[in-house]
Design a protein around this motif. Structure first.
Motif, mmCIF file in Angstrom:
data_model
loop_
_atom_site.group_PDB
_atom_site.id
_atom_site.type_symbol
_atom_site.label_atom_id
_atom_site.label_comp_id
_atom_site.label_asym_id
_atom_site.label_seq_id
_atom_site.Cartn_x
_atom_site.Cartn_y
_atom_site.Cartn_z
ATOM 1 N N GLN A 54 0.845 -1.196 0.000
ATOM 2 C CA GLN A 54 0.000 0.000 0.000
ATOM 3 C C GLN A 54 0.881 1.248 0.000
ATOM 4 O OE1 GLN A 54 -3.973 0.641 2.226
ATOM 5 N NE2 GLN A 54 -2.404 1.044 3.764
ATOM 6 N N VAL A 55 0.495 2.238 -0.795
ATOM 7 C CA VAL A 55 1.194 3.511 -0.836
ATOM 8 C C VAL A 55 0.178 4.625 -0.615
ATOM 9 C CG1 VAL A 55 2.538 5.125 -2.226
ATOM 10 C CG2 VAL A 55 3.011 2.666 -2.358
ATOM 11 N N VAL A 56 0.454 5.463 0.373
ATOM 12 C CA VAL A 56 -0.379 6.632 0.647
ATOM 13 C C VAL A 56 0.427 7.864 0.260
ATOM 14 C CG1 VAL A 56 -1.628 7.960 2.386
ATOM 15 C CG2 VAL A 56 -1.550 5.451 2.553
ATOM 16 N N ALA A 57 -0.001 8.555 -0.780
ATOM 17 C CA ALA A 57 0.667 9.768 -1.237
ATOM 18 C C ALA A 57 -0.096 10.970 -0.686
ATOM 19 C CB ALA A 57 0.718 9.814 -2.754
ATOM 20 N N LEU A 58 0.528 11.699 0.230
ATOM 21 C CA LEU A 58 -0.122 12.869 0.801
ATOM 22 C C LEU A 58 -0.145 14.009 -0.210
ATOM 23 C CD1 LEU A 58 1.335 12.835 4.427
ATOM 24 C CD2 LEU A 58 -0.782 11.792 3.577
ATOM 25 N N ALA A 59 -1.096 14.902 -0.048
ATOM 26 C CA ALA A 59 -1.229 16.055 -0.934
ATOM 27 C C ALA A 59 0.104 16.793 -1.023
ATOM 28 C CB ALA A 59 -2.317 16.986 -0.406
ATOM 29 N N GLY A 60 0.461 17.199 -2.238
ATOM 30 C CA GLY A 60 1.756 17.829 -2.479
ATOM 31 C C GLY A 60 2.761 16.889 -3.096
ATOM 32 N N THR A 61 2.452 15.588 -3.108
ATOM 33 C CA THR A 61 3.295 14.585 -3.773
ATOM 34 C C THR A 61 2.941 14.553 -5.262
ATOM 35 O OG1 THR A 61 3.491 13.243 -1.775
ATOM 36 C CG2 THR A 61 3.832 12.104 -3.860
ATOM 37 N N ALA A 62 3.916 14.280 -6.105
ATOM 38 C CA ALA A 62 3.646 14.136 -7.543
ATOM 39 C C ALA A 62 2.544 13.101 -7.756
ATOM 40 C CB ALA A 62 4.918 13.719 -8.277
ATOM 41 N N GLY A 63 1.642 13.393 -8.678
ATOM 42 C CA GLY A 63 0.518 12.489 -8.934
ATOM 43 C C GLY A 63 0.968 11.087 -9.288
ATOM 44 N N LEU A 64 0.405 10.108 -8.615
ATOM 45 C CA LEU A 64 0.877 8.734 -8.789
ATOM 46 C C LEU A 64 0.630 8.196 -10.198
ATOM 47 C CD1 LEU A 64 -0.149 7.013 -5.416
ATOM 48 C CD2 LEU A 64 1.980 8.187 -6.023
ATOM 49 N N TRP A 65 -0.390 8.710 -10.889
ATOM 50 C CA TRP A 65 -0.766 8.146 -12.181
ATOM 51 C C TRP A 65 -0.315 9.003 -13.363
ATOM 52 C CZ3 TRP A 65 -2.414 3.272 -12.543
ATOM 53 C CH2 TRP A 65 -2.892 2.663 -11.379
ATOM 54 N N THR A 66 0.580 9.947 -13.123
ATOM 55 C CA THR A 66 1.087 10.773 -14.221
ATOM 56 C C THR A 66 2.112 9.979 -15.046
ATOM 57 O OG1 THR A 66 2.718 11.718 -12.705
ATOM 58 C CG2 THR A 66 0.671 12.940 -13.010
ATOM 59 N N PRO A 67 2.313 10.355 -16.315
ATOM 60 C CA PRO A 67 3.166 9.535 -17.195
ATOM 61 C C PRO A 67 4.582 9.311 -16.680
ATOM 62 C CG PRO A 67 1.853 11.026 -18.520
ATOM 63 C CD PRO A 67 1.612 11.414 -17.085
ATOM 64 N N LYS A 68 5.228 10.330 -16.124
ATOM 65 C CA LYS A 68 6.604 10.152 -15.661
ATOM 66 C C LYS A 68 6.673 9.190 -14.484
ATOM 67 C CE LYS A 68 8.584 14.548 -17.208
ATOM 68 N NZ LYS A 68 9.253 15.810 -16.773
ATOM 69 N N VAL A 69 5.699 9.245 -13.587
ATOM 70 C CA VAL A 69 5.671 8.307 -12.463
ATOM 71 C C VAL A 69 5.417 6.899 -12.977
ATOM 72 C CG1 VAL A 69 4.491 7.678 -10.325
ATOM 73 C CG2 VAL A 69 4.958 10.080 -10.822
ATOM 74 N N LEU A 70 4.498 6.759 -13.910
ATOM 75 C CA LEU A 70 4.210 5.437 -14.476
ATOM 76 C C LEU A 70 5.451 4.825 -15.120
ATOM 77 C CD1 LEU A 70 0.751 6.293 -15.992
ATOM 78 C CD2 LEU A 70 1.154 4.341 -14.488
ATOM 79 N N ARG A 71 6.192 5.636 -15.890
ATOM 80 C CA ARG A 71 7.385 5.088 -16.551
ATOM 81 C C ARG A 71 8.444 4.679 -15.539
ATOM 82 N NH1 ARG A 71 6.228 9.225 -20.409
ATOM 83 N NH2 ARG A 71 7.784 10.628 -19.519
ATOM 84 N N ALA A 72 8.645 5.500 -14.506
ATOM 85 C CA ALA A 72 9.672 5.181 -13.515
ATOM 86 C C ALA A 72 9.307 3.961 -12.690
ATOM 87 C CB ALA A 72 9.901 6.387 -12.600
ATOM 88 N N ALA A 73 8.024 3.730 -12.463
ATOM 89 C CA ALA A 73 7.589 2.596 -11.635
ATOM 90 C C ALA A 73 7.595 1.275 -12.390
ATOM 91 C CB ALA A 73 6.202 2.866 -11.067
ATOM 92 N N MET A 74 7.613 1.308 -13.716
ATOM 93 C CA MET A 74 7.788 0.102 -14.539
ATOM 94 C C MET A 74 6.748 -0.982 -14.276
ATOM 95 S SD MET A 74 10.350 0.464 -16.626
ATOM 96 C CE MET A 74 10.912 -1.200 -17.009
ATOM 97 N N GLY A 75 5.502 -0.581 -14.036
ATOM 98 C CA GLY A 75 4.434 -1.551 -13.837
ATOM 99 C C GLY A 75 4.092 -1.825 -12.387
ATOM 100 N N ALA A 76 4.826 -1.237 -11.441
ATOM 101 C CA ALA A 76 4.570 -1.493 -10.021
ATOM 102 C C ALA A 76 3.183 -1.017 -9.586
ATOM 103 C CB ALA A 76 5.634 -0.804 -9.165
#
Length: 259
Positions: A141-163
């Protein structure tokens, strides 16, 4: 699945939407959609049972059986003229296929789940790397508090590699979301606290990783059951937050004797 729809105009509403999703980090939340680029991410989503709203592929890819077969996993297929394809990505060499997903609604927090808390971590690459480490090292489980980069944005998706598709993700959360957790919070600190090697780490737990420059905010430090630091005999002021997270999450794995 319906017959593929050909797109030949730059002003096609779907292409306008995809260009926004690729270039504007806030567009994912505004439009309620996720643009998933490339074979690896698309297959990772399918492997976890995700049914894409649509597949979008270039005209040349549509003529190749492997790409065409992957596209058929979506409810609808759109084939884009090759001359328009590069505009759908910020990458120098765009993949010839992507999926459009509905933006997942944030689930209710699982109180006893091994958790990672992101406190205003702003760099998308760091956020994606931390998600990848979390999934690899037994956190669910990951809880991203307000002010964190959006979890579903393209750059986050690419860096997470499917996680993403192996994790329970709570995006843009207020601090009181943490009230639902029954696991102890472990806060990272660059200089104060217990040295991480050899520390008696509880399991399950919730690791808190903070802003790249400011660290974990004082209110969260005050709530933590433990504050921990990573020894840095080389004398650097601090580690990159994604590197620090990988070390801390691995130490949790090692402390519980997992293999």
């Amino acid at each position: 699945m319906s017959e593929p729809v050909a797109i030949t105009s730059r002003d096609n509403p779907l292409l306008v939407k995809l260009r926004r999703l690729a270039r504007e980090p806030a567009a994912t939340r505004k439009l309620g959609a996720v643009w998933l680029e490339g074979e690896h991410l698309c297959r990772a989503a399918l492997a976890r049972g995700v049914r894409p709203r649509a597949a979008v592929l270039s005209a040349s890819a549509a003529r190749e059986p492997a790409w065409a077969e992957l596209a058929r996993a979506a409810a609808r297929v759109h084939v884009v003229d090759d001359a328009l394809w590069k505009g759908l990505s910020t990458l120098e060499s765009p993949a010839p296929l992507g999926f459009v997903l509905d933006l997942p609604a944030a689930p209710a927090p699982q109180p006893d789940a091994p958790t990672v808390v992101l406190d205003r971590v702003q760099d998308a690459g760091n956020v994606g790397s931390i998600l990848r480490s979390a999934a690899a090292l037994g956190f669910v489980q990951v809880v991203a508090l307000a002010g964190t980069a959006g979890l579903w944005t393209p750059k986050v998706l690419r860096a997470a590699m499917g996680a993403h598709f192996a994790l329970r993700l709570l995006d843009a959360q207020p601090p009181h979301t943490l009230d639902a957790l029954r696991v102890p919070l472990l806060a990272t600190s660059s200089h104060d606290g217990v040295a991480l090697p050899g520390a008696a780490l509880p399991w399950p737990c919730a690791w808190v990783f903070g802003h790249e420059g400011q660290g974990v905010q004082p209110a969260l430090l005050a709530r933590a059951a433990m504050a921990l630091r990573i020894p840095q005999p080389g004398g650097e002021e601090s580690l990159n937050v994604a590197a620090a997270a990988a070390i801390c999450l691995y130490e949790s794995l090692r402390a519980r004797g997992a293999r």
